[in-house]
Design an enzyme around this catalytic site. Structure first.
Site, PDB file in Angstrom:
ATOM      1  N   GLY A  36       0.841  -1.198   0.000  1.00 34.61           N
ATOM      2  CA  GLY A  36       0.000   0.000   0.000  1.00 34.61           C
ATOM      3  C   GLY A  36       0.876   1.247   0.000  1.00 34.61           C
ATOM      4  N   HIS A  37       1.896   1.250   0.883  1.00 34.59           N
ATOM      5  CA  HIS A  37       2.823   2.391   0.902  1.00 34.59           C
ATOM      6  C   HIS A  37       3.610   2.477  -0.406  1.00 34.59           C
ATOM      7  CE1 HIS A  37       2.607   1.448   5.364  1.00 34.59           C
ATOM      8  NE2 HIS A  37       2.203   2.702   5.318  1.00 34.59           N
ATOM      9  N   GLN A  61      -0.307  11.012  17.759  1.00 31.22           N
ATOM     10  CA  GLN A  61      -1.567  10.426  17.290  1.00 31.22           C
ATOM     11  C   GLN A  61      -1.925   9.120  17.996  1.00 31.22           C
ATOM     12  OE1 GLN A  61       0.118  10.308  13.190  1.00 31.22           O
ATOM     13  NE2 GLN A  61      -1.082   8.458  12.944  1.00 31.22           N
ATOM     14  N   LYS A 149      -7.414   3.635   2.594  1.00 31.75           N
ATOM     15  CA  LYS A 149      -7.739   2.728   3.722  1.00 31.75           C
ATOM     16  C   LYS A 149      -8.076   3.542   4.972  1.00 31.75           C
ATOM     17  CE  LYS A 149      -5.905   0.323   6.837  1.00 31.75           C
ATOM     18  NZ  LYS A 149      -5.071   0.396   7.776  1.00 31.75           N
ATOM     19  N   GLN A 153      -9.208   9.836   7.741  1.00 39.17           N
ATOM     20  CA  GLN A 153      -7.979  10.650   7.759  1.00 39.17           C
ATOM     21  C   GLN A 153      -7.835  11.425   6.444  1.00 39.17           C
ATOM     22  OE1 GLN A 153      -3.916   9.333   9.178  1.00 39.17           O
ATOM     23  NE2 GLN A 153      -3.627   8.879   7.035  1.00 39.17           N
TER      24      GLN A 153
HETATM   25  O1  PAF Z   1      -1.442   7.249   7.736  1.00 42.91           O
HETATM   26  C1  PAF Z   1      -0.368   7.334   8.371  1.00 42.91           C
HETATM   27  O2  PAF Z   1       0.550   6.529   8.201  1.00 42.91           O
HETATM   28  C2  PAF Z   1      -0.197   8.452   9.389  1.00 42.91           C
HETATM   29  O3  PAF Z   1      -1.386   8.748  10.050  1.00 42.91           O
HETATM   30  C3  PAF Z   1       0.431   9.714   8.783  1.00 42.91           C
HETATM   31  C4  PAF Z   1      -0.507  10.334   7.733  1.00 42.91           C
HETATM   32  C5  PAF Z   1       1.769   9.398   8.143  1.00 42.91           C
HETATM   33  C6  PAF Z   1       0.635  10.776   9.887  1.00 42.91           C
HETATM   34  O4  PAF Z   1       1.491  10.299  10.886  1.00 42.91           O
END
Ligand code: PAF
Length: 283
Positions: A36-37, A61, A149, A153
């Protein structure tokens, strides 16, 4: 590809690249990278931009008791994947580099962050919005890529960019799934074999909900009940934190489904909390 640890070093390097005519594409991550990344990093590098990826497990977070300490940290493998994906700079700061002192500034959004994940994790989105404001200011991309996903966010970051007139265009990329439908997530590797075997129920349940909508169901409560019933067939899953059948833009549940619809859920298997979502368009 270079791994850069400090804000000053990254700003210096990117200023030189901009002077050479480059614009920057950005894939922000917390590491433990999966396919995914990879899709975010490839998009960041291939849209004619200089690709920058960040790897930072952002303490802001995570609430007390969440999985900050056990969140997987795999920098060597991550750097190798970033290089393969065409990334030029990996920004991997320490927590002290990002937060040398407790931050007096918090970025938080109303409305879009209140339901669903916001109810289960009340401090989470302000932590994401704050770190993303910092990262976007440090990296200065023209485009930043996020996975669908984490749909809520993504919706929050789009609104943040709009409200704050940020330069970066926020781009959502489709969820990448394992062959059995499980949405790829860094947390999947912490599932026990039993939980991993049952985890595909999450995407199967959402798919059932989408199929019902596609077949003409417009009552959100009926779709929600279908999804809950399907999820309840996994003996090792807890009851879902939420099952949301919502308008894709407002993330609110309408009386009748119409236009762009999203179904979302969060389900805990042992101490691993999985989220997933799918969308459809009622025309
Ligand atoms: O989706 C993520 O991996 C995190 O929430 C992000 C956007 C890198 C912020 O830390």
């Amino acid at each position: 590809m270079m791994i850069v640890r400090t804000i000053g070093e990254l700003r210096f390097a990117l200023a030189k690249q901009r002077a050479n005519g480059w614009t920057v594409g950005f894939a922000p991550t917390m590491g433990a990278l999966h396919d995914g990344h990879r899709s975010l990093m490839e998009a960041a590098s291939w849209d004619g931009c200089l690709g920058v990826a960040s790897i930072f497990v952002n303490p802001l977070q995570f609430a007390a008791g969440e999985d900050l300490d056990s969140y997987p940290r795999t920098l060597d493998a991550d750097a190798a994947m970033a290089e393969e994906a065409g990334i030029s700079y990996v920004f991997a700061p320490s927590a002290v580099e990002m937060y040398p002192e407790p931050s007096w500034t918090t970025v938080s959004l109303d409305v879009v962050t209140e339901p669903w994940e916001g109810e289960s994790r009340p401090t989470h989105f302000a932590g994401v919005a704050t770190v993303m404001t910092k990262l976007l200011s440090i990296v200065g991309p023209c485009r930043a890529y996020f996975g669908e996903k984490d749909y809520q966010q993504l919706a929050m970051l789009r609104r943040m960019a709009y409200d704050l007139n940020l330069d970066a265009e926020i781009i959502g990329m489709p969820t990448i799934r394992e062959d059995d439908g499980l949405a790829m997530s860094s947390r999947n590797r912490r599932l026990t074999p039993e939980h991993r075997a049952e985890a595909p129920i999450v995407s199967q349940a959402l798919r059932l909900g989408i199929a019902a909508i596609d077949a003409g169901e417009t009552n959100p409560a009926t779709v929600e009940a279908l999804i809950r019933d399907a999820l309840s067939t996994a003996p090792s899953a807890d009851a879902p934190d939420y099952v949301a059948v919502v308008d894709a833009n407002s993330l609110r549940t309408p009386d009748h489904l119409t236009g762009e619809v999203r179904v979302l859920t969060a389900v805990r298997f042992g101490d691993v909390r999985l989220i997933d979502n799918m969308g459809t368009l009622i025309s």
